[in-house]
Motif scaffolding. Structure first.
Motif, mmCIF file in Angstrom:
data_model
loop_
_atom_site.group_PDB
_atom_site.id
_atom_site.type_symbol
_atom_site.label_atom_id
_atom_site.label_comp_id
_atom_site.label_asym_id
_atom_site.label_seq_id
_atom_site.Cartn_x
_atom_site.Cartn_y
_atom_site.Cartn_z
ATOM 1 N N SER A 1 -16.784 -46.960 -21.624
ATOM 2 C CA SER A 1 -16.536 -45.373 -22.865
ATOM 3 C C SER A 1 -17.916 -44.615 -21.595
ATOM 4 O O SER A 1 -18.213 -43.866 -21.429
ATOM 5 C CB SER A 1 -18.143 -45.477 -23.945
ATOM 6 O OG SER A 1 -19.206 -46.629 -23.927
ATOM 7 N N GLY A 2 -18.538 -45.533 -20.999
ATOM 8 C CA GLY A 2 -19.481 -44.791 -19.635
ATOM 9 C C GLY A 2 -20.647 -45.054 -20.410
ATOM 10 O O GLY A 2 -21.911 -44.729 -19.440
ATOM 11 N N ASP A 3 -21.032 -45.219 -20.738
ATOM 12 C CA ASP A 3 -22.054 -45.531 -21.646
ATOM 13 C C ASP A 3 -23.050 -46.656 -21.444
ATOM 14 O O ASP A 3 -22.782 -47.886 -22.130
ATOM 15 C CB ASP A 3 -21.687 -45.169 -23.376
ATOM 16 C CG ASP A 3 -23.663 -44.853 -24.212
ATOM 17 O OD1 ASP A 3 -24.871 -45.119 -23.831
ATOM 18 O OD2 ASP A 3 -23.856 -44.690 -25.293
ATOM 19 N N PHE A 4 -24.040 -46.776 -20.621
ATOM 20 C CA PHE A 4 -24.852 -47.551 -20.222
ATOM 21 C C PHE A 4 -25.926 -47.625 -19.999
ATOM 22 O O PHE A 4 -27.074 -48.004 -19.880
ATOM 23 C CB PHE A 4 -24.471 -47.377 -18.846
ATOM 24 C CG PHE A 4 -23.009 -48.362 -18.693
ATOM 25 C CD1 PHE A 4 -22.829 -49.912 -18.735
ATOM 26 C CD2 PHE A 4 -22.306 -47.462 -17.639
ATOM 27 C CE1 PHE A 4 -22.091 -50.433 -17.887
ATOM 28 C CE2 PHE A 4 -21.339 -48.071 -18.066
ATOM 29 C CZ PHE A 4 -20.597 -49.597 -18.127
ATOM 30 N N TYR A 5 -26.103 -46.743 -21.834
ATOM 31 C CA TYR A 5 -28.032 -46.063 -22.118
ATOM 32 C C TYR A 5 -28.453 -47.462 -22.031
ATOM 33 O O TYR A 5 -27.778 -48.287 -22.834
ATOM 34 C CB TYR A 5 -27.361 -45.543 -23.398
ATOM 35 C CG TYR A 5 -29.253 -44.900 -23.516
ATOM 36 C CD1 TYR A 5 -30.076 -44.407 -22.960
ATOM 37 C CD2 TYR A 5 -29.483 -44.925 -25.182
ATOM 38 C CE1 TYR A 5 -31.087 -43.761 -22.902
ATOM 39 C CE2 TYR A 5 -30.648 -44.760 -25.266
ATOM 40 C CZ TYR A 5 -31.484 -43.873 -24.364
ATOM 41 O OH TYR A 5 -33.243 -44.304 -24.528
ATOM 42 N N ALA B 1 -19.441 -50.422 -23.283
ATOM 43 C CA ALA B 1 -20.357 -49.627 -22.323
ATOM 44 C C ALA B 1 -19.399 -49.754 -20.478
ATOM 45 O O ALA B 1 -19.217 -47.833 -20.795
ATOM 46 C CB ALA B 1 -21.948 -50.689 -21.923
ATOM 47 N N HIS C 1 -28.688 -50.314 -25.028
ATOM 48 C CA HIS C 1 -27.744 -50.727 -25.173
ATOM 49 C C HIS C 1 -27.564 -52.177 -24.390
ATOM 50 O O HIS C 1 -27.011 -52.999 -24.348
ATOM 51 C CB HIS C 1 -26.194 -50.218 -25.699
ATOM 52 C CG HIS C 1 -26.962 -49.130 -25.948
ATOM 53 N ND1 HIS C 1 -26.756 -49.192 -27.482
ATOM 54 C CD2 HIS C 1 -25.712 -47.399 -26.262
ATOM 55 C CE1 HIS C 1 -26.514 -47.768 -28.033
ATOM 56 N NE2 HIS C 1 -26.665 -46.984 -27.227
ATOM 57 N N THR C 2 -27.737 -51.625 -22.456
ATOM 58 C CA THR C 2 -27.885 -53.017 -22.025
ATOM 59 C C THR C 2 -28.880 -53.157 -21.222
ATOM 60 O O THR C 2 -28.648 -54.352 -20.880
ATOM 61 C CB THR C 2 -26.616 -51.934 -20.965
ATOM 62 O OG1 THR C 2 -28.198 -50.743 -20.213
ATOM 63 C CG2 THR C 2 -25.689 -51.218 -20.882
ATOM 64 N N HIS D 1 -23.856 -49.753 -29.986
ATOM 65 C CA HIS D 1 -23.261 -48.429 -29.656
ATOM 66 C C HIS D 1 -22.793 -48.074 -31.222
ATOM 67 O O HIS D 1 -22.182 -48.990 -31.445
ATOM 68 C CB HIS D 1 -22.183 -48.011 -28.770
ATOM 69 C CG HIS D 1 -22.515 -48.213 -27.297
ATOM 70 N ND1 HIS D 1 -22.833 -49.931 -26.574
ATOM 71 C CD2 HIS D 1 -23.052 -47.855 -26.077
ATOM 72 C CE1 HIS D 1 -22.762 -49.295 -25.512
ATOM 73 N NE2 HIS D 1 -22.874 -48.694 -25.228
#
Length: 165
Positions: A34-38, A31, A41-42, A58
């Motif tokens: 990638s910057g994907d803190f959706y 996270a 996932h978190t 992810h």
């Protein structure tokens, strides 16, 4: 296992990777990178209310882990030149913290290029229960044995600059 070169690989050959367990740290680190803190996932509370019933890894984290597992087979180093592409990527089932994934790689196509050959590996990724979680075709640029063992360089360095700016 020894590295395999383009000439060694035949359509129909199958390779199995070892397993790797997905951890909380994997998900948090991915996270961050990638910057994907959706929240799926978190955030456990949020994700518990979704169709997944809890946090999931992810999809691209799982793909990345599988590409790392390729190298643990011993067949790609130093023969792999580049990752050329991915086709037919499908996420079949969620991967969760604590799941152990492993991949079965099947050579499904070969094409010659100048620097090396493109070898397509079908990747079937399974969890610890033997459930298919991910499939994709990886196109890899693989060295020719003769070119990789010759004394001539594969790439020439550019000429030095003239020094004037």
């Amino acid at each position: 296992m020894n590295p395999l070169y383009y000439e060694d690989l035949e359509v129909g050959m199958v390779f199995e990777t070892p397993g790797r367990t997905i951890t909380e740290a994997d998900i948090i680190n991915f996270a961050g990178v990638s910057g994907d803190f959706y929240s799926i996932h978190t955030d456990e509370e949020f994700s518990r209310k979704t169709i997944f019933g809890g946090r999931v890894a992810h999809g691209l984290l799982t793909v990345s882990i599988v590409t790392g597992l390729w190298f643990r087979t011993g067949i790609f180093e130093p023969s792999l030149i580049a990752f050329y592409g991915i086709d037919n990527l499908r996420f079949i089932r969620p991967v969760r913290i604590g799941d152990t994934v492993r991949a079965r790689l099947t050579v499904i196509d070969k094409r010659k290029k100048d620097l090396g050959g493109i070898v397509t590996f079908k990747n079937e990724v399974y969890n610890q229960r033997g459930e298919l979680v991910l499939v994709f075709n990886a196109l890899l640029l693989i060295s020719y044995w003769e070119k990789s063992h010759s004394n001539s360089p594969s790439f020439e360095a550019p000429p030095p600059s003239s020094g004037s700016h």
